[in-house]
Design a protein around this motif. Structure first.
Motif, PDB file in Angstrom:
ATOM      1  N   ASP A  99      34.037  21.436  15.279  1.00 45.47           N
ATOM      2  CA  ASP A  99      32.972  21.725  14.311  1.00 45.47           C
ATOM      3  C   ASP A  99      31.687  22.149  15.010  1.00 45.47           C
ATOM      4  O   ASP A  99      30.988  23.055  14.547  1.00 45.47           O
ATOM      5  CB  ASP A  99      32.709  20.517  13.414  1.00 45.47           C
ATOM      6  CG  ASP A  99      33.840  20.259  12.430  1.00 45.47           C
ATOM      7  OD1 ASP A  99      34.602  21.206  12.136  1.00 45.47           O
ATOM      8  OD2 ASP A  99      33.962  19.116  11.959  1.00 45.47           O
ATOM      9  N   ASP A 100      31.367  21.502  16.140  1.00 43.84           N
ATOM     10  CA  ASP A 100      30.182  21.897  16.908  1.00 43.84           C
ATOM     11  C   ASP A 100      30.342  23.313  17.451  1.00 43.84           C
ATOM     12  O   ASP A 100      29.398  24.099  17.467  1.00 43.84           O
ATOM     13  CB  ASP A 100      29.933  20.933  18.069  1.00 43.84           C
ATOM     14  CG  ASP A 100      29.448  19.569  17.610  1.00 43.84           C
ATOM     15  OD1 ASP A 100      28.945  19.464  16.473  1.00 43.84           O
ATOM     16  OD2 ASP A 100      29.579  18.607  18.391  1.00 43.84           O
ATOM     17  N   ILE A 101      31.535  23.643  17.899  1.00 43.60           N
ATOM     18  CA  ILE A 101      31.812  24.977  18.434  1.00 43.60           C
ATOM     19  C   ILE A 101      31.657  26.022  17.325  1.00 43.60           C
ATOM     20  O   ILE A 101      31.025  27.054  17.524  1.00 43.60           O
ATOM     21  CB  ILE A 101      33.209  25.031  19.076  1.00 43.60           C
ATOM     22  CG1 ILE A 101      33.229  24.149  20.330  1.00 43.60           C
ATOM     23  CG2 ILE A 101      33.612  26.461  19.407  1.00 43.60           C
ATOM     24  CD1 ILE A 101      34.611  23.865  20.879  1.00 43.60           C
TER      25      ILE A 101
ATOM     26  N   ALA B  48      29.852  25.744  14.642  1.00 49.69           N
ATOM     27  CA  ALA B  48      28.423  25.816  14.299  1.00 49.69           C
ATOM     28  C   ALA B  48      27.679  26.675  15.313  1.00 49.69           C
ATOM     29  O   ALA B  48      26.827  27.492  14.943  1.00 49.69           O
ATOM     30  CB  ALA B  48      27.823  24.413  14.238  1.00 49.69           C
ATOM     31  N   LYS B  49      28.000  26.515  16.584  1.00 47.17           N
ATOM     32  CA  LYS B  49      27.377  27.337  17.625  1.00 47.17           C
ATOM     33  C   LYS B  49      27.758  28.796  17.445  1.00 47.17           C
ATOM     34  O   LYS B  49      26.925  29.688  17.634  1.00 47.17           O
ATOM     35  CB  LYS B  49      27.787  26.856  19.021  1.00 47.17           C
ATOM     36  CG  LYS B  49      26.977  25.709  19.530  1.00 47.17           C
ATOM     37  CD  LYS B  49      25.547  26.170  19.740  1.00 47.17           C
ATOM     38  CE  LYS B  49      24.687  25.080  20.285  1.00 47.17           C
ATOM     39  NZ  LYS B  49      23.269  25.457  20.335  1.00 47.17           N
TER      40      LYS B  49
ATOM     41  N   TRP C  72      27.262  29.286  26.761  1.00 49.60           N
ATOM     42  CA  TRP C  72      26.911  27.932  26.311  1.00 49.60           C
ATOM     43  C   TRP C  72      27.948  26.928  26.799  1.00 49.60           C
ATOM     44  O   TRP C  72      27.609  25.874  27.333  1.00 49.60           O
ATOM     45  CB  TRP C  72      26.800  27.925  24.778  1.00 49.60           C
ATOM     46  CG  TRP C  72      26.684  26.573  24.157  1.00 49.60           C
ATOM     47  CD1 TRP C  72      25.567  25.803  24.074  1.00 49.60           C
ATOM     48  CD2 TRP C  72      27.741  25.833  23.529  1.00 49.60           C
ATOM     49  NE1 TRP C  72      25.860  24.623  23.419  1.00 49.60           N
ATOM     50  CE2 TRP C  72      27.188  24.620  23.076  1.00 49.60           C
ATOM     51  CE3 TRP C  72      29.086  26.081  23.297  1.00 49.60           C
ATOM     52  CZ2 TRP C  72      27.939  23.655  22.411  1.00 49.60           C
ATOM     53  CZ3 TRP C  72      29.834  25.127  22.636  1.00 49.60           C
ATOM     54  CH2 TRP C  72      29.258  23.926  22.199  1.00 49.60           C
TER      55      TRP C  72
ATOM     56  N   SER D 249      32.637  18.594  23.381  1.00 43.75           N
ATOM     57  CA  SER D 249      32.189  19.184  22.120  1.00 43.75           C
ATOM     58  C   SER D 249      33.342  19.192  21.123  1.00 43.75           C
ATOM     59  O   SER D 249      34.495  19.360  21.501  1.00 43.75           O
ATOM     60  CB  SER D 249      31.688  20.607  22.358  1.00 43.75           C
ATOM     61  OG  SER D 249      31.094  21.114  21.205  1.00 43.75           O
ATOM     62  N   SER D 250      33.010  19.030  19.846  1.00 43.00           N
ATOM     63  CA  SER D 250      34.037  19.056  18.804  1.00 43.00           C
ATOM     64  C   SER D 250      34.250  20.483  18.305  1.00 43.00           C
ATOM     65  O   SER D 250      33.413  21.366  18.529  1.00 43.00           O
ATOM     66  CB  SER D 250      33.617  18.165  17.631  1.00 43.00           C
ATOM     67  OG  SER D 250      32.543  18.759  16.929  1.00 43.00           O
TER      68      SER D 250
ATOM     69  N   SER E 132      37.443  24.892  22.813  1.00 44.56           N
ATOM     70  CA  SER E 132      37.703  23.483  22.545  1.00 44.56           C
ATOM     71  C   SER E 132      38.618  22.883  23.612  1.00 44.56           C
ATOM     72  O   SER E 132      38.373  21.773  24.101  1.00 44.56           O
ATOM     73  CB  SER E 132      38.325  23.325  21.167  1.00 44.56           C
ATOM     74  OG  SER E 132      38.612  21.973  20.894  1.00 44.56           O
TER      75      SER E 132
ATOM     76  N   LYS F 120      27.861  23.722  29.619  1.00 47.08           N
ATOM     77  CA  LYS F 120      28.373  22.363  29.374  1.00 47.08           C
ATOM     78  C   LYS F 120      29.389  21.948  30.433  1.00 47.08           C
ATOM     79  O   LYS F 120      29.518  20.774  30.748  1.00 47.08           O
ATOM     80  CB  LYS F 120      29.006  22.262  27.989  1.00 47.08           C
ATOM     81  CG  LYS F 120      28.016  22.221  26.860  1.00 47.08           C
ATOM     82  CD  LYS F 120      28.743  21.929  25.569  1.00 47.08           C
ATOM     83  CE  LYS F 120      27.898  21.283  24.551  1.00 47.08           C
ATOM     84  NZ  LYS F 120      27.392  19.975  24.809  1.00 47.08           N
TER      85      LYS F 120
ATOM     86  N   GLU G  50      25.624  30.229  14.752  1.00 43.46           N
ATOM     87  CA  GLU G  50      24.263  30.392  15.267  1.00 43.46           C
ATOM     88  C   GLU G  50      24.183  31.605  16.199  1.00 43.46           C
ATOM     89  O   GLU G  50      23.270  32.426  16.093  1.00 43.46           O
ATOM     90  CB  GLU G  50      23.887  29.114  16.027  1.00 43.46           C
ATOM     91  CG  GLU G  50      22.547  29.117  16.692  1.00 43.46           C
ATOM     92  CD  GLU G  50      22.324  27.845  17.494  1.00 43.46           C
ATOM     93  OE1 GLU G  50      21.717  27.944  18.573  1.00 43.46           O
ATOM     94  OE2 GLU G  50      22.769  26.762  17.056  1.00 43.46           O
TER      95      GLU G  50
END
Length: 105
Positions: free
Chosen positions: A83-85, A87-88, A36, A80-81, A73, A40, A91
């Motif tokens: 927190d996004d990392i 969350a991924k 992922w 990407s933040s 990061s 990016k 998931e």
């Protein structure tokens, strides 16, 4: 061998199996996260695969998953933040567990 010994051996075998499955799922999660992040970063093909391997290896630096978050990061920067990392990662862990479970059946 007594029944108690047999039960003890069965529990030990189950524990070892569960730990192995958890390790495989976490490694798969890190690989998915790496792919992922590679996307990016505009990496494709072998370059993306090599980057994903580096993310998997980064998880061996210390206990927990913050070493992976820190690596990804740092590489993604403003793309990407943290927190996004995270969350991924959550998931991808669900997806990775399903993949590993399907491979063993």
């Amino acid at each position: 061998m007594t029944t108690f010994d047999e039960r003890e051996n069965a529990f030990e075998a189950k524990f070892a199996h569960d730990e192995e499955m958890q390790f495989k799922a976490q490694a798969r999660c890190n690989k998915l996260l790496g792919l992922w992040a590679a996307e990016k970063l505009g990496k494709t093909g072998n370059e993306a695969d090599e980057y994903a391997k580096s993310v998997v290896i980064s998880d061996l630096e210390e206990t927990g998953h913050e070493d992976v978050v820190r690596k990804v990061s740092g590489d993604l920067g403003d793309l990407s933040s943290d927190d996004d990392i995270r969350a991924k990662m959550a998931e991808f862990l669900v997806e990775a567990k399903a993949q590993v479970l399907n491979e063993t059946n």
